[in-house]
Design a protein around this motif. Structure first.
Motif, short mmCIF file in Angstrom:
data_model
loop_
_atom_site.label_atom_id
_atom_site.label_comp_id
_atom_site.label_asym_id
_atom_site.label_seq_id
_atom_site.Cartn_x
_atom_site.Cartn_y
_atom_site.Cartn_z
N TYR A 139 0.85 -1.19 0.00
CA TYR A 139 0.00 0.00 0.00
C TYR A 139 0.88 1.23 0.00
O TYR A 139 2.10 1.15 0.18
CB TYR A 139 -0.93 0.02 1.23
N GLY A 140 0.25 2.37 -0.26
CA GLY A 140 0.99 3.64 -0.20
C GLY A 140 0.18 4.64 0.58
O GLY A 140 0.22 4.68 1.80
N CYS A 141 -0.65 5.41 -0.13
CA CYS A 141 -1.33 6.56 0.48
C CYS A 141 -2.43 6.18 1.45
O CYS A 141 -2.79 6.96 2.31
CB CYS A 141 -1.92 7.41 -0.63
N ARG A 142 -3.00 5.04 1.32
CA ARG A 142 -4.16 4.59 2.12
C ARG A 142 -5.34 5.54 2.00
O ARG A 142 -6.18 5.62 2.89
CB ARG A 142 -3.78 4.42 3.60
N GLY A 198 -6.67 6.17 -1.45
CA GLY A 198 -7.29 6.02 -2.77
C GLY A 198 -6.69 6.85 -3.88
O GLY A 198 -7.30 6.98 -4.94
N ILE A 199 -5.49 7.41 -3.70
CA ILE A 199 -4.94 8.22 -4.79
C ILE A 199 -3.76 7.59 -5.53
O ILE A 199 -3.48 7.94 -6.65
CB ILE A 199 -4.52 9.63 -4.33
N CYS A 200 -3.05 6.65 -4.91
CA CYS A 200 -1.78 6.23 -5.52
C CYS A 200 -1.85 4.91 -6.28
O CYS A 200 -0.94 4.57 -7.02
CB CYS A 200 -0.68 6.16 -4.47
N PHE A 201 -2.89 4.14 -6.08
CA PHE A 201 -3.07 2.88 -6.80
C PHE A 201 -2.02 1.82 -6.46
O PHE A 201 -1.83 0.88 -7.22
CB PHE A 201 -3.13 3.10 -8.32
N SER A 202 -1.29 1.98 -5.34
CA SER A 202 -0.31 0.95 -4.97
C SER A 202 -1.00 -0.32 -4.51
O SER A 202 -0.41 -1.39 -4.53
CB SER A 202 0.57 1.42 -3.82
N CYS A 203 -2.22 -0.19 -3.99
CA CYS A 203 -2.83 -1.29 -3.27
C CYS A 203 -3.79 -2.10 -4.14
O CYS A 203 -4.52 -2.93 -3.63
CB CYS A 203 -3.60 -0.73 -2.08
N GLN A 237 -9.03 -0.83 -5.53
CA GLN A 237 -8.05 -0.26 -4.61
C GLN A 237 -8.50 -0.66 -3.21
O GLN A 237 -9.47 -0.11 -2.69
CB GLN A 237 -8.03 1.26 -4.74
N CYS A 276 -7.54 -0.13 -0.30
CA CYS A 276 -7.50 0.80 0.85
C CYS A 276 -8.78 1.60 0.97
O CYS A 276 -9.05 2.19 2.01
CB CYS A 276 -6.30 1.73 0.75
S1 FES Z 1 -2.81 2.75 -0.89
FE1 FES Z 1 -2.86 4.36 -2.32
S2 FES Z 1 -4.62 3.89 -3.48
FE2 FES Z 1 -4.65 2.41 -1.92
#
Ligand code: FES
Lengths: 388, 357
Positions: free
Chosen positions: B307-310, B312-317, B343, B345
């Protein structure tokens, strides 16, 4: 939604520094307005947006083809030069309006192979997955928070008065110039956090995977532009190599310039981790707006900048298709004005000029230069006790 | 040698296109000119019944054909979004050549209605490789009973056509259940087969007439209980259950081969109702849904999804929702289409959900 009972934002304009204060509730109301704007646009996404991105990709492919073809006629300098321009434009479109935006997930809703945030990789030496970490996550989450957003100076430059000065920064202008020329390589190395390795905060073993990814991606890119395509032009190997390198550099100058105008012109603000701890969505929105700056220009200019000329809208809605930013901008600007918030925008030369001026000034210690006149925005971060 | 050269040229072509697949260039010249992707052009659109559409498709050279009974994933763009659905080719087993699918239209069915009403000859669809274990064995059984209901007709029709084209000698019984005589696609062909092909017996039953005929043992007992007869069946759940009950009772359960086709009935979902289980299929972990985001619940279950931003903006998750419905906690939108990326998160499960994490 119209806010009829909105208390007027308090403005203090008697000195040359304007000051705006927003209450906790005002910030939340602003956040809701921005959420509604987003919901309206997202609900409307469809065929038109698909056609848009595919038409840009189609133009990019044609420019690339024309550029590659022109390399076969280096004995006609105007054609060869036009080829360099065409290839540079193709790479600019690829990196900006296509790559940057697709990797933000802006077109994920199309459910298309390749053109989505998981699978896309772009035509630069930086591996897409690493860029998504340093950019989509680090930069877009911690926008303009000193010490957290590594886009503030890229670990090389001094970009804010609150960054402690030391003599190394006398070279600020030179470093910025080098970064501009070799921008794709700078972007590639970004996720390494090289200065943290130098300072021993990051171990080589931590970055092994990153290095491997960079090698895989960069070697293919280098082979393509500097070996395969030159070799395919046979006797014109050298001129094709020079042409491809030039196109890559032109792209670098352009992307660097657009990107540096996004957060560093006069008026774009920075923040501290303390003030941003536990921020609400509304507060996050305000930070994105205050930390970003737009560039005005024609439709073509916006496309070539990947709509990063709408940096404010991009930071509010990083995953909304960029072709929607122009239509959202009018509304965002109106909302800003209603809340008394600055909406930082200006022509390219103005924004670029003030960015370079800032880089020059910050090479010197603070006592030798004057602070710019910023609008100071105070927002109430905690809900007042007893408030509903 | 020639092979080596071809491989070398191939990798050179791919290197010139890097980092994109070569097809991302070719599609701008002609969508049917593909390097690796499989696509198919619509040659003919036939509306055999009021509630179905039959498409004849011409696949690109990558198409390796299908075995009778298998299915293929077809992708079509509707309002900018590519939707993918599985269909069983109805034509005889083949290694190449054309491909025929018959799609049953159901009320509110996005893809089926689009294929019936909007698709025109010339349009290019995406195809994905065939799959499914439901097929005739290489060594064809001597006696074959094919049972189908509704749109389950296509895989078994493919089997029937295959056997006929192979000049199969043993008896083949084709039993089909439709609402009314007007609801049987291929009725003209089935009738002709029944009359002209030796050994093939077509039996049609209608479930929505004055004297409705639902499955009864008598419909197939005479042929299914014959020595060594193999029964292939595809249809709605009620039919499948009835046939299974019969074969269990008759002691021929081991000779029944089935393919379930599930009509994705729209399920009413109450977003406030916290029920069900989340299955993280990638790691074999199951947890009781507690209503929070999938990311939080995964972490509590001892997993470490990226995950990244938690927020909903970075799409890591992003992960794949294999099955079930989820709710986007930011927008409230509920989505149920299988195999979609979410996503995690900002996504919470609604009822039973399977996530590939
Ligand atoms: S952690 Fe960034 S979009 Fe889900």
């Amino acid at each position: 939604m119209t806010l009829t009972h909105l208390p007027q934002p308090t403005k203090n304009t008697d000195s040359d520094t304007a000051e705006v204060s927003l209450s906790y509730e005002q910030v939340e109301a602003l956040g809701r307005e921005l959420d509604e704007l987003r919901a309206r646009v997202v609900a409307d996404l469809g065929e038109r947006d698909r056609e848009y991105i595919y038409s840009i990709i189609s133009v990019q492919r044609k420019l690339e083809f024309a550029g590659r073809a022109a390399m076969y006629v280096p004995f006609l300098p105007p054609v060869w030069l036009a080829g360099v321009g065409s290839l540079a434009l193709s790479k600019i479109l690829d990196n900006m309006e296509i790559g940057h935006n697709v990797m933000h997930g802006q077109y994920d809703w199309m459910r298309e192979d390749t053109y989505n945030s998981r699978e896309f990789d772009w035509d630069t030496v930086c591996p897409g997955d690493q860029w998504k970490h340093s950019h989509n996550y680090m930069h877009h989450t911690y926008t303009n928070i000193l010490g957290e957003d590594r886009d503030v100076g890229y670990g090389i430059l001094r970009m804010d008065r609150d960054q402690k000065w030391n003599p190394y920064y006398l070279g600020n202008l030179a470093y910025a110039t080098a970064l501009m020329v070799f921008f794709e390589w700078g972007v590639m190395l970004h996720d390494l956090e090289a200065e943290n390795i130098v300072q021993g905060k990051r171990k080589w073993t931590d970055v092994k995977g990153l290095l491997k990814g960079m090698w895989n991606k960069a070697s293919k890119q280098v082979a393509k532009d500097y070996i395969i395509y030159p070799a395919l032009t046979g006797p014109f190997f050298a001129s094709t190599l020079v042409g491809n390198a030039s196109a890559n550099i032109v792209r670098n100058l352009w992307t660097y310039s657009i990107i540096f105008c996004g957060h560093f012109p006069t008026g774009a603000q920075t923040f501290t981790s303390e003030e941003c701890a536990d921020e609400t969505k509304g507060q996050w929105y305000v930070r994105q707006m205050l930390g970003s700056a737009n560039i005005t220009g024609s439709r073509l200019f916006h496309i070539l900048s990947g709509n990063l000329s709408h940096q404010i809208e991009h930071h509010l809605y990083p995953d909304v298709p960029a072709n929607r930013y122009p239509e959202m901008a009018a509304e965002v600007r109106e909302i800003c004005e209603r809340y008394g918030l600055p909406y930082n925008t200006g022509g390219l030369s103005q924004q670029l000029g003030s960015t370079w001026k800032k880089i020059a000034k910050l090479s010197l210690p603070n006592f030798m230069t004057k602070d710019d006149n910023n609008v100071v925005v105070n927002i109430e971060r905690e809900k007042a006790a007893g408030a509903a | 040698m020639a092979n080596r050269i071809a491989t070398l040229v191939g990798s050179l072509v791919e290197a010139t296109a890097t980092p994109y697949p070569v097809d991302r260039y070719l599609e701008f010249i002609d969508p049917m000119l593909t390097w690796r992707d499989t696509r198919a052009k619509v040659l003919e659109v036939r509306r055999q019944t009021d509630r179905s559409v039959t498409l004849t498709l011409q696949p690109t050279r990558q198409w390796k054909g299908h075995r009778a009974g298998q299915y293929v994933e077809v992708g079509v763009v509707i309002d900018g979004v590519r939707h993918r659905r599985f269909f069983s080719p109805a034509n005889a087993e083949s290694n190449r050549g054309e491909l025929e699918i018959t799609v049953a239209v159901h009320d509110g069915g996005l893809v089926s209605n689009h294929l019936r009403e909007q698709v025109r000859p010339g349009e290019v669809l995406t195809l994905d490789s065939t799959g499914g274990e439901f097929s005739l064995p290489q060594e064809r059984p001597e006696r074959v009973v094919l049972v189908s209901g509704g749109s389950g007709i296509t895989p078994v029709l493919s089997m029937l056509r295959t056997l006929i084209s192979e000049g199969h000698r043993g008896p083949v019984t084709f039993v089909h259940y439709a609402r009314t005589p007007d609801d049987v696609p291929y009725s003209v062909e089935l009738d002709a087969i029944d009359r002209t092909v030796d050994g093939v017996d077509v039996r049609l039953h209608y479930t929505r007439t004055d004297a409705p005929e639902h499955f009864s043992a008598a419909h197939i007992a005479d042929v299914a209980e014959a020595d060594g007869a193999q029964v292939y069946m595809c249809g709605p759940a009620a039919l499948m259950d009835a046939v299974r009950e019969y074969t269990d009772g008759a002691g021929i359960a081991d000779r029944l081969h089935t393919e379930a086709f599930t009509l994705a009935a729209p399920i009413e979902i109450d977003p406030d109702d916290v029920t069900g289980e989340i299955t993280f299929s990638g790691s074999d972990v199951t947890a009781e849904n507690d209503g929070r985001t999938i990311l939080e619940q995964a972490e509590d279950a001892g997993l470490n999804p990226e995950y990244g931003c938690r927020m909903g903006i970075c799409f890591s998750c992003t992960k794949v929702r294999k099955a079930g419905s989820t709710r986007n906690v930011l927008t409230g939108d509920i989505e149920s289409e299988p195999d979609q990326h979410v996503q995690i998160c900002v996504t919470a499960p609604c009822g039973d959900v399977e996530i590939d994490a």
